[in-house]
Scaffold this motif. Structure first.
Motif, PDB file in Angstrom:
ATOM      1  N   GLU A  40       0.822  -1.202   0.000  1.00 24.25           N
ATOM      2  CA  GLU A  40       0.000   0.000   0.000  1.00 24.25           C
ATOM      3  C   GLU A  40       0.853   1.247   0.000  1.00 24.25           C
ATOM      4  O   GLU A  40       0.543   2.230  -0.674  1.00 24.25           O
ATOM      5  CB  GLU A  40      -0.919   0.007   1.222  1.00 24.25           C
TER       6      GLU A  40
ATOM      7  N   GLY B   3     -13.640   6.361   4.317  1.00 22.37           N
ATOM      8  CA  GLY B   3     -13.782   6.459   5.760  1.00 22.37           C
ATOM      9  C   GLY B   3     -13.543   7.885   6.203  1.00 22.37           C
ATOM     10  O   GLY B   3     -13.438   8.795   5.383  1.00 22.37           O
TER      11      GLY B   3
ATOM     12  N   VAL C 130     -11.293  10.296   9.205  1.00 24.28           N
ATOM     13  CA  VAL C 130     -10.328  10.434  10.292  1.00 24.28           C
ATOM     14  C   VAL C 130     -10.595  11.754  10.990  1.00 24.28           C
ATOM     15  O   VAL C 130     -10.714  12.804  10.336  1.00 24.28           O
ATOM     16  CB  VAL C 130      -8.877  10.402   9.768  1.00 24.28           C
TER      17      VAL C 130
ATOM     18  N   THR D 159     -11.180   9.934   4.059  1.00 26.18           N
ATOM     19  CA  THR D 159     -10.032   9.132   3.645  1.00 26.18           C
ATOM     20  C   THR D 159     -10.513   8.002   2.737  1.00 26.18           C
ATOM     21  O   THR D 159     -11.712   7.847   2.496  1.00 26.18           O
ATOM     22  CB  THR D 159      -9.287   8.547   4.857  1.00 26.18           C
ATOM     23  N   ASP D 160      -9.569   7.208   2.278  1.00 23.21           N
ATOM     24  CA  ASP D 160      -9.924   6.084   1.413  1.00 23.21           C
ATOM     25  C   ASP D 160      -8.757   5.105   1.398  1.00 23.21           C
ATOM     26  O   ASP D 160      -7.615   5.471   1.707  1.00 23.21           O
ATOM     27  CB  ASP D 160     -10.218   6.573  -0.008  1.00 23.21           C
ATOM     28  N   THR D 161      -9.043   3.880   1.024  1.00 26.08           N
ATOM     29  CA  THR D 161      -7.983   2.900   0.833  1.00 26.08           C
ATOM     30  C   THR D 161      -7.095   3.341  -0.332  1.00 26.08           C
ATOM     31  O   THR D 161      -7.500   4.133  -1.177  1.00 26.08           O
ATOM     32  CB  THR D 161      -8.582   1.520   0.531  1.00 26.08           C
TER      33      THR D 161
ATOM     34  N   SER E  21      -1.869   5.853   5.312  1.00 26.72           N
ATOM     35  CA  SER E  21      -2.450   5.914   6.657  1.00 26.72           C
ATOM     36  C   SER E  21      -3.918   6.314   6.625  1.00 26.72           C
ATOM     37  O   SER E  21      -4.348   7.219   7.340  1.00 26.72           O
ATOM     38  CB  SER E  21      -1.647   6.885   7.540  1.00 26.72           C
ATOM     39  N   HIS E  22      -4.702   5.599   5.823  1.00 22.39           N
ATOM     40  CA  HIS E  22      -6.094   5.998   5.612  1.00 22.39           C
ATOM     41  C   HIS E  22      -6.985   5.730   6.819  1.00 22.39           C
ATOM     42  O   HIS E  22      -8.042   6.353   6.946  1.00 22.39           O
ATOM     43  CB  HIS E  22      -6.668   5.282   4.392  1.00 22.39           C
ATOM     44  N   ALA E  23      -6.581   4.825   7.709  1.00 27.03           N
ATOM     45  CA  ALA E  23      -7.454   4.440   8.818  1.00 27.03           C
ATOM     46  C   ALA E  23      -7.315   5.326  10.046  1.00 27.03           C
ATOM     47  O   ALA E  23      -8.213   5.378  10.885  1.00 27.03           O
ATOM     48  CB  ALA E  23      -7.197   2.985   9.213  1.00 27.03           C
ATOM     49  N   ARG E  24      -6.179   6.039  10.148  1.00 19.03           N
ATOM     50  CA  ARG E  24      -5.946   6.863  11.342  1.00 19.03           C
ATOM     51  C   ARG E  24      -4.879   7.908  11.012  1.00 19.03           C
ATOM     52  O   ARG E  24      -4.149   7.756  10.033  1.00 19.03           O
ATOM     53  CB  ARG E  24      -5.458   6.006  12.517  1.00 19.03           C
TER      54      ARG E  24
END
Length: 208
Positions: free
Chosen positions: A3, A20, A22, A35-37, A41-44
């Motif tokens: 990634e 998503g 953040v 955010t997005d895949t 660091s899309h999750a946080r």
């Protein structure tokens, strides 16, 4: 690692889109960022990015600001909120990331942000301040070429602030930058990260 490689060097990430949010919470700035895949660091909020936003000095030169490797925009948008009268350039090779920056800037009402590909930055621009959580893991050759290109665009009185993990070679990078005539100082070390202050090369200062 796959990634990260897509984030830094692929215009269109292979990962299927899965959006998503953040929440960015700082003492002076609060933002909810899409955010997005396929984006760094899309999750946080990345820990290094947080250290940079909490501890790096504010821009001291009234000139354009650069967020190099902007991702979905936490650095660029924070700086744009802090310095609403200064242009902020959010630069990345990842088109999905740039779309997120544009959407996040619009949602936050930050009209001083321009998100663009590296080659879309106008010729002749000089940045008063550069901020970056640089792609250390891509290898020295690519990293060095990237930094040399953009640090050469510093305003003579400007500075760049880079956040680098201590165990990923922050001290050796600082030494290399100084050897390249970009005077570099470690400003602080927080939570395993160093913030490096990089000044314009001596020949840049002399020729401006």
């Amino acid at each position: 690692m796959a990634e990260q490689g897509q984030h830094y060097f692929s215009a269109v990430p292979r990962a299927a889109s899965a959006g998503g949010t953040v929440q960015l919470r700082l003492p002076d700035v609060e933002l909810d960022l899409r955010t997005d895949t396929g984006v760094f660091s899309h999750a946080r909020l990345d820990a290094g990015t947080r250290v940079l936003l909490e501890y790096a000095p504010q821009p001291a030169v009234r000139a354009d600001i650069l967020d190099l490797g902007c991702g979905y925009g936490p650095i660029a948008l924070t700086l744009a909120a802090r310095r609403k009268r200064l242009p902020v350039w959010a630069v990345d090779v990842n088109e999905r990331a740039l779309g997120l920056v544009r959407a996040n800037a619009a949602a936050a009402g930050l009209g001083n942000v321009t998100a663009c590909l590296p080659d879309e930055v106008p010729a002749g621009i000089r940045f008063g301040t550069i901020y970056s959580n640089p792609p250390i893991r891509v290898g020295k050759a690519r990293l060095h070429a990237l930094l040399h290109r953009w640090l050469s665009l510093l305003h003579p009185d400007g500075a760049a602030y880079l956040v680098v993990q201590k165990h990923l070679g922050s001290d050796s990078l600082a030494a290399w930058l100084t050897d390249q005539c970009f005077p570099t100082t470690r400003l602080t070390s927080q939570r395993g990260y160093r913030i490096l202050e990089v000044r314009a090369a001596a020949d840049q200062t002399a020729t401006e």
